[in-house]
Design an enzyme around this catalytic site. Sequence first.
Site, PDB file in Angstrom:
ATOM      1  N   ASP A  99       0.719  -1.333   0.048  1.00 46.97           N
ATOM      2  CA  ASP A  99       0.081  -0.088   0.136  1.00 46.97           C
ATOM      3  C   ASP A  99       1.013   1.257  -0.084  1.00 46.97           C
ATOM      4  OD1 ASP A  99      -2.640  -0.175  -0.063  1.00 46.97           O
ATOM      5  OD2 ASP A  99      -3.318   0.609   1.874  1.00 46.97           O
ATOM      6  N   HIS A 159      -9.150   9.507  -2.549  1.00 43.49           N
ATOM      7  CA  HIS A 159      -9.497   8.386  -2.167  1.00 43.49           C
ATOM      8  C   HIS A 159     -10.548   8.504  -0.909  1.00 43.49           C
ATOM      9  CE1 HIS A 159      -9.619   3.802  -1.648  1.00 43.49           C
ATOM     10  NE2 HIS A 159      -9.907   4.036  -0.525  1.00 43.49           N
ATOM     11  N   ASN A 162     -14.070   4.615   3.883  1.00 45.77           N
ATOM     12  CA  ASN A 162     -14.119   4.760   5.498  1.00 45.77           C
ATOM     13  C   ASN A 162     -12.781   5.201   5.843  1.00 45.77           C
ATOM     14  OD1 ASN A 162     -15.180   4.338   7.646  1.00 45.77           O
ATOM     15  ND2 ASN A 162     -14.960   2.066   7.936  1.00 45.77           N
ATOM     16  N   ARG A 236     -23.340   7.756   4.534  1.00 43.24           N
ATOM     17  CA  ARG A 236     -24.782   7.421   4.114  1.00 43.24           C
ATOM     18  C   ARG A 236     -25.734   7.878   5.248  1.00 43.24           C
ATOM     19  NH1 ARG A 236     -24.058   2.012   1.430  1.00 43.24           N
ATOM     20  NH2 ARG A 236     -22.748   2.092   3.131  1.00 43.24           N
ATOM     21  N   GLY A 282     -15.548   4.464  -1.953  1.00 43.56           N
ATOM     22  CA  GLY A 282     -17.202   4.377  -1.617  1.00 43.56           C
ATOM     23  C   GLY A 282     -17.775   5.812  -1.639  1.00 43.56           C
ATOM     24  N   GLY A 284     -16.209   9.008  -2.421  1.00 41.28           N
ATOM     25  CA  GLY A 284     -15.622   9.689  -3.875  1.00 41.28           C
ATOM     26  C   GLY A 284     -16.566   9.234  -5.001  1.00 41.28           C
ATOM     27  N   GLU A 285     -17.027   7.938  -5.101  1.00 40.22           N
ATOM     28  CA  GLU A 285     -17.672   7.406  -6.404  1.00 40.22           C
ATOM     29  C   GLU A 285     -19.233   7.509  -6.229  1.00 40.22           C
ATOM     30  OE1 GLU A 285     -16.644   3.199  -7.138  1.00 40.22           O
ATOM     31  OE2 GLU A 285     -14.700   3.986  -6.357  1.00 40.22           O
ATOM     32  N   ASN A 286     -19.604   7.718  -4.965  1.00 39.57           N
ATOM     33  CA  ASN A 286     -20.933   7.450  -4.863  1.00 39.57           C
ATOM     34  C   ASN A 286     -21.748   8.847  -4.261  1.00 39.57           C
ATOM     35  OD1 ASN A 286     -21.481   4.884  -5.423  1.00 39.57           O
ATOM     36  ND2 ASN A 286     -20.270   4.329  -3.551  1.00 39.57           N
TER      37      ASN A 286
END
Length: 358
Positions: A99, A159, A162, A236, A282, A284-286
Site C-alpha cells: 500500500d 480516495h 471509510n 450515508r 465509497g 468519492g464514487e457515490n
Amino acid sequence: HTKSPRTIANHTEALQEVMNYLLDTENQIIESPSDIKAVGHRVVHGGEMFKDSVLIDDDVTAAIEQAFDLAPLHNPPNLRGIQAAQKNLPDIPHVAVFDTAFHHSLPNKAFLYGIPNRLYRRYKIRKYGFHGTSHYFVSRQYYKETGKKAQDTKVITCHLGNGASIAAVDGGKSVDTSMGFTPLSGLVMGTRSGDIDPSILFYLIEKEELTLANVHALLNRHSGLLGVSGYASDMRDLIEEADNGDRRCQQAIDLFCYKIKQYIGSYIATMNGCDAIIFTAGIGENSPLIRQESLAEMDYLGIEVDEEKNNNAERGTVQKISTNSSKTDVFVIPTNEELVIAIDTAKIAMAADQSPWV
Ligand code: AMP
C-alpha cells in the site's frame, strides 16, 4: 457474494475454507488447486524497503516482519495471511503488493517531519502514505481515458472511503499524500481523527489520565465522522440525519469536506498546477453532495463542478463532472485495487517463471 458465517480459528483454516469454496463444483470457479497459478497479497506497510511489488521469499518475509512496529494492526495479520496461503498453495509464486509502494517517490521535503533527524535515521519515522494501489490505479485510468501522457500531467487523487487519503501525482509519480507515518493522519475519516495538534494528546493524557491504549483507541476508533457527529461513521447515515436537521451530523460532513478542499488547495500549490481532480472509493464514487461541497467556491483556482453532471454521474463508470469552462477537469473514477494486485502478481510470477503458465 455468498455469506456463510462460522467461527474460524486462524488464517490457515480460513484459507482452507476459501479453497473449499473455490473448488466446490456448484460454484464453478476452479476445478483443481493447480488452476491457481499465483497468489497476490496486499501488504499495508512496506517500510522504506519496497518501491514495487515483489516475489515473496525469506528476505521479503523478514522485511514485512521488520515493519510490524510501523503497522502493528496490519502487518502481523498480513503476514499470517501470507503464511497460511503458502501452506495451502506451497508450490506457486506468492507476490506482495504494498500500500505504501506508490508513495516511494515522495521527495525528502514531503516525507520528513520537523523532528530531530536522528529519529528518522534510528526509527524510520517519516511519512509513508497509503492507499497506493488506488491512487496509482485511478491516475492511470485518467491518462487512459483522456489520452494524456503521464509525464506531462498533474492530478490530485481523492480516495474517500471509510479510510480516506489524497495524493498529488505529478508526472505519474506520487509527490505528496495526506496519510503519514501511519494511516491515522490527514483527512477526517470514518472513525480516525486525521491531522490534529499533537499537544491535544499531552493535554488529554493529563486531564483524563489516559493510557497509551486509550489514546490509540480514541484517535483510531472513536474520532473522525463518528466522534464529531456522535452518531455514525457511515457517510450515508450522516447525510440522512443531516437532512433531518441534525446539526452535529452536518458539522461532521462540513468538516470532512473542508479538509478535502484544504488538501486539494495545498497540492495545487505543491505541483504548481493541476490538470484533474479525481474522486474514488465509497464516498468519492457515490456521493455527489460530498464532491460538490469539497470543491465549492474554488473558481479562483479555475475549478467548476457541473451540478447536473455531478448529480447524474452513472455509478461504476468513469465520469467527467466538471464544466466545459473549468480550468481543471474533475472526474469520478471507480477504483480497483484488486485488479492492480492481480496484474502485478501475474507479471512478477510470469517473470519468475516458477510455475507453468498456459
Ligand atoms: P469504502 O471504504 O470505500 O467501502 O467506503 C465506505 C464509505 O462509503 C462509507 O462511509 C459509506 O457510507 C460511503 N458510501 C457508500 N455509498 C454512498 C452513497 N451513496 N452516498 C454517500 N456515501 C456513500
